[in-house]
Scaffold this motif. Structure first.
Motif, PDB file in Angstrom:
ATOM      1  N   UNK A   1      37.872  34.746  42.057  1.00  0.00           N
ATOM      2  CA  UNK A   1      39.312  34.729  42.256  1.00  0.00           C
ATOM      3  C   UNK A   1      39.709  35.917  43.122  1.00  0.00           C
ATOM      4  N   UNK A   2      40.886  35.831  43.675  1.00  0.00           N
ATOM      5  CA  UNK A   2      41.326  36.783  44.693  1.00  0.00           C
ATOM      6  C   UNK A   2      42.478  37.603  44.159  1.00  0.00           C
ATOM      7  N   UNK A   3      42.394  38.911  44.188  1.00  0.00           N
ATOM      8  CA  UNK A   3      43.516  39.761  43.771  1.00  0.00           C
ATOM      9  C   UNK A   3      44.151  40.413  44.992  1.00  0.00           C
ATOM     10  N   UNK A   4      45.438  40.129  45.187  1.00  0.00           N
ATOM     11  CA  UNK A   4      46.128  40.673  46.365  1.00  0.00           C
ATOM     12  C   UNK A   4      47.320  41.549  46.009  1.00  0.00           C
ATOM     13  N   UNK A   5      47.621  41.627  44.713  1.00  0.00           N
ATOM     14  CA  UNK A   5      48.715  42.481  44.267  1.00  0.00           C
ATOM     15  C   UNK A   5      48.154  43.537  43.336  1.00  0.00           C
ATOM     16  N   UNK A   6      48.754  44.753  43.335  1.00  0.00           N
ATOM     17  CA  UNK A   6      48.185  45.832  42.532  1.00  0.00           C
ATOM     18  C   UNK A   6      48.483  45.681  41.041  1.00  0.00           C
ATOM     19  N   UNK A   7      47.649  46.330  40.230  1.00  0.00           N
ATOM     20  CA  UNK A   7      47.899  46.357  38.794  1.00  0.00           C
ATOM     21  C   UNK A   7      46.664  45.988  37.993  1.00  0.00           C
ATOM     22  N   UNK A   8      46.295  46.894  37.090  1.00  0.00           N
ATOM     23  CA  UNK A   8      45.105  46.649  36.270  1.00  0.00           C
ATOM     24  C   UNK A   8      45.299  45.435  35.365  1.00  0.00           C
ATOM     25  N   UNK A   9      46.551  45.151  34.975  1.00  0.00           N
ATOM     26  CA  UNK A   9      46.760  43.973  34.120  1.00  0.00           C
ATOM     27  C   UNK A   9      46.550  42.677  34.894  1.00  0.00           C
ATOM     28  N   UNK A  10      46.886  42.683  36.154  1.00  0.00           N
ATOM     29  CA  UNK A  10      46.592  41.507  36.987  1.00  0.00           C
ATOM     30  C   UNK A  10      45.077  41.352  37.093  1.00  0.00           C
ATOM     31  N   UNK A  11      44.400  42.465  37.288  1.00  0.00           N
ATOM     32  CA  UNK A  11      42.925  42.424  37.366  1.00  0.00           C
ATOM     33  C   UNK A  11      42.348  41.813  36.097  1.00  0.00           C
ATOM     34  N   UNK A  12      42.893  42.207  34.952  1.00  0.00           N
ATOM     35  CA  UNK A  12      42.358  41.719  33.670  1.00  0.00           C
ATOM     36  C   UNK A  12      42.614  40.224  33.505  1.00  0.00           C
ATOM     37  N   UNK A  13      43.817  39.787  33.879  1.00  0.00           N
ATOM     38  CA  UNK A  13      44.126  38.351  33.790  1.00  0.00           C
ATOM     39  C   UNK A  13      43.130  37.564  34.627  1.00  0.00           C
ATOM     40  N   UNK A  14      42.905  38.049  35.840  1.00  0.00           N
ATOM     41  CA  UNK A  14      41.994  37.337  36.744  1.00  0.00           C
ATOM     42  C   UNK A  14      40.560  37.382  36.227  1.00  0.00           C
ATOM     43  N   UNK A  15      40.142  38.540  35.748  1.00  0.00           N
ATOM     44  CA  UNK A  15      38.755  38.674  35.276  1.00  0.00           C
ATOM     45  C   UNK A  15      38.508  37.800  34.049  1.00  0.00           C
ATOM     46  N   UNK A  16      39.565  37.578  33.250  1.00  0.00           N
ATOM     47  CA  UNK A  16      39.415  36.753  32.044  1.00  0.00           C
ATOM     48  C   UNK A  16      39.592  35.259  32.327  1.00  0.00           C
ATOM     49  N   UNK A  17      39.820  34.904  33.587  1.00  0.00           N
ATOM     50  CA  UNK A  17      40.089  33.494  33.901  1.00  0.00           C
ATOM     51  C   UNK A  17      38.813  32.660  33.952  1.00  0.00           C
ATOM     52  N   UNK A  18      37.669  33.286  33.704  1.00  0.00           N
ATOM     53  CA  UNK A  18      36.405  32.560  33.785  1.00  0.00           C
ATOM     54  C   UNK A  18      35.672  32.860  35.076  1.00  0.00           C
ATOM     55  N   UNK A  19      36.205  33.798  35.837  1.00  0.00           N
ATOM     56  CA  UNK A  19      35.605  34.128  37.130  1.00  0.00           C
ATOM     57  C   UNK A  19      34.312  34.921  36.955  1.00  0.00           C
ATOM     58  N   UNK A  20      33.405  34.740  37.909  1.00  0.00           N
ATOM     59  CA  UNK A  20      32.192  35.561  37.970  1.00  0.00           C
ATOM     60  C   UNK A  20      32.430  36.818  38.782  1.00  0.00           C
ATOM     61  N   UNK A  21      33.401  36.760  39.674  1.00  0.00           N
ATOM     62  CA  UNK A  21      33.727  37.918  40.520  1.00  0.00           C
ATOM     63  C   UNK A  21      35.218  37.876  40.846  1.00  0.00           C
ATOM     64  N   UNK A  22      35.771  39.048  41.077  1.00  0.00           N
ATOM     65  CA  UNK A  22      37.162  39.141  41.535  1.00  0.00           C
ATOM     66  C   UNK A  22      37.158  39.906  42.855  1.00  0.00           C
ATOM     67  N   UNK A  23      37.785  39.333  43.864  1.00  0.00           N
ATOM     68  CA  UNK A  23      37.903  40.015  45.149  1.00  0.00           C
ATOM     69  C   UNK A  23      39.136  40.898  45.133  1.00  0.00           C
ATOM     70  N   UNK A  24      38.929  42.202  45.181  1.00  0.00           N
ATOM     71  CA  UNK A  24      40.039  43.149  45.276  1.00  0.00           C
ATOM     72  C   UNK A  24      40.345  43.275  46.766  1.00  0.00           C
ATOM     73  N   UNK A  25      41.441  42.663  47.163  1.00  0.00           N
ATOM     74  CA  UNK A  25      41.696  42.497  48.591  1.00  0.00           C
ATOM     75  C   UNK A  25      42.513  43.645  49.161  1.00  0.00           C
ATOM     76  N   UNK A  26      41.846  44.532  49.874  1.00  0.00           N
ATOM     77  CA  UNK A  26      42.533  45.663  50.511  1.00  0.00           C
ATOM     78  C   UNK A  26      42.806  45.369  51.986  1.00  0.00           C
ATOM     79  N   UNK A  27      42.433  44.162  52.439  1.00  0.00           N
ATOM     80  CA  UNK A  27      42.750  43.808  53.836  1.00  0.00           C
ATOM     81  C   UNK A  27      44.172  43.255  53.911  1.00  0.00           C
TER      82      UNK A  27
END
Ligand code: 3PY
Length: 256
Positions: free
Chosen positions: A19-45
């Motif tokens: 899954x792709x993370x494009x907005x800041x926030x550790x809670x967003x990261x946690x939601x995405x990481x718990x979605x069943x994903x194997x990896x989360x793309x922290x998008x700084x581009x």
């Protein structure tokens, strides 16, 4: 595993879904990481994740046993260094053009003697489980951290057979690739020449014994790419342009 995404690649049992993370926030990261994903793309581009937000996102993802991968804003050695020092399990460089670009990226990502990465961050090792010592991290990093480049320019496409052996993952950005080869994606429709370019990239990665990734906009498309043999697929959610929905239904499609 120290690097869950790398382990999944080694097992080769199924594609790694992300899954792709494009907005800041550790809670967003946690939601995405718990979605069943194997990896989360922290998008700084793209999106508005800056250096400080990257340092919040990466550990939040890693703490849940999911691999944080950082898409750096541009191909600059210092960006590679900061992303890996934040604890990323791999880096993705966008819009690369030449074989030289790719060699520079790999040099920036590896400690000597293979590369020129500086050593000294006390943060990186805290994002692996079990946590390596300073020395163990130094010994393992070159082997375990994943190097990835995006093939999304005509120049990179022309050299993809030469580029593939140099990195762990060749990752396709279909939107930029379409734009840059004169066949943009319009209303979700892919031109046959864009499909052909995508096939060529997958073939180049597989022939080199490497992994091929692709950005998707929905579950159905992700399933098609999984059937074609892609190893790293983004699909299950979408966090861009203010959309914060985590897609759990594979049939659901998010449109830009
Ligand atoms: C592209 O499709 O160009 C991407 O890089 C996806 O973010």
């Amino acid at each position: 595993a120290a690097n869950p995404l790398k382990q999944l690649f080694t097992q080769g049992s199924r594609p790694a879904m992300g899954v792709w993370q494009m907005l800041p926030g550790a809670n967003i990261s946690r939601i995405l990481a718990r979605s069943g994903a194997d990896w989360v793309m922290v998008d700084c581009e793209h999106g508005n994740i800056d250096d400080a937000a990257m340092h919040e996102a990466v550990p939040a993802i890693a703490a849940l046993g999911v691999s944080p991968i950082v898409r750096i804003p541009d191909l600059q050695p210092w960006m590679v260094k900061r992303a890996l020092d934040s604890g990323a399990h791999g880096i993705l460089a966008p819009l690369i053009r030449t074989v030289e670009d790719v060699k520079n990226l790999v040099t920036a990502a590896k400690f000597p003697p293979e590369g020129k990465r500086g050593f000294g961050s006390p943060i990186a090792m805290q994002n692996f489980n079990p946590m390596p010592t300073f020395t163990e991290y130094l010994q393992q990093a070159n082997e375990s951290l994943l190097t990835m480049v995006q093939i999304e320019t005509q120049e990179a496409l022309d050299s993809v057979e030469e580029i593939a052996p140099l990195v762990d993952v060749i990752f396709i950005g279909p939107f930029d690739l379409g734009n840059n080869i004169g066949h943009p994606i319009i209303e979700g429709k892919m031109d046959p020449e864009l499909d052909e370019a995508i096939e060529r990239i997958l073939k180049a990665a597989v022939s080199a014994g490497k992994k091929c990734g692709i950005f998707c906009t929905g579950g159905e498309q992700a399933r098609q790419y999984a059937d074609k043999g892609f190893h790293m697929i983004s699909a299950k959610k979408c966090v861009h342009q203010g959309c914060l929905k985590v897609y759990t239904d594979p049939e659901e499609v998010c449109r830009y």
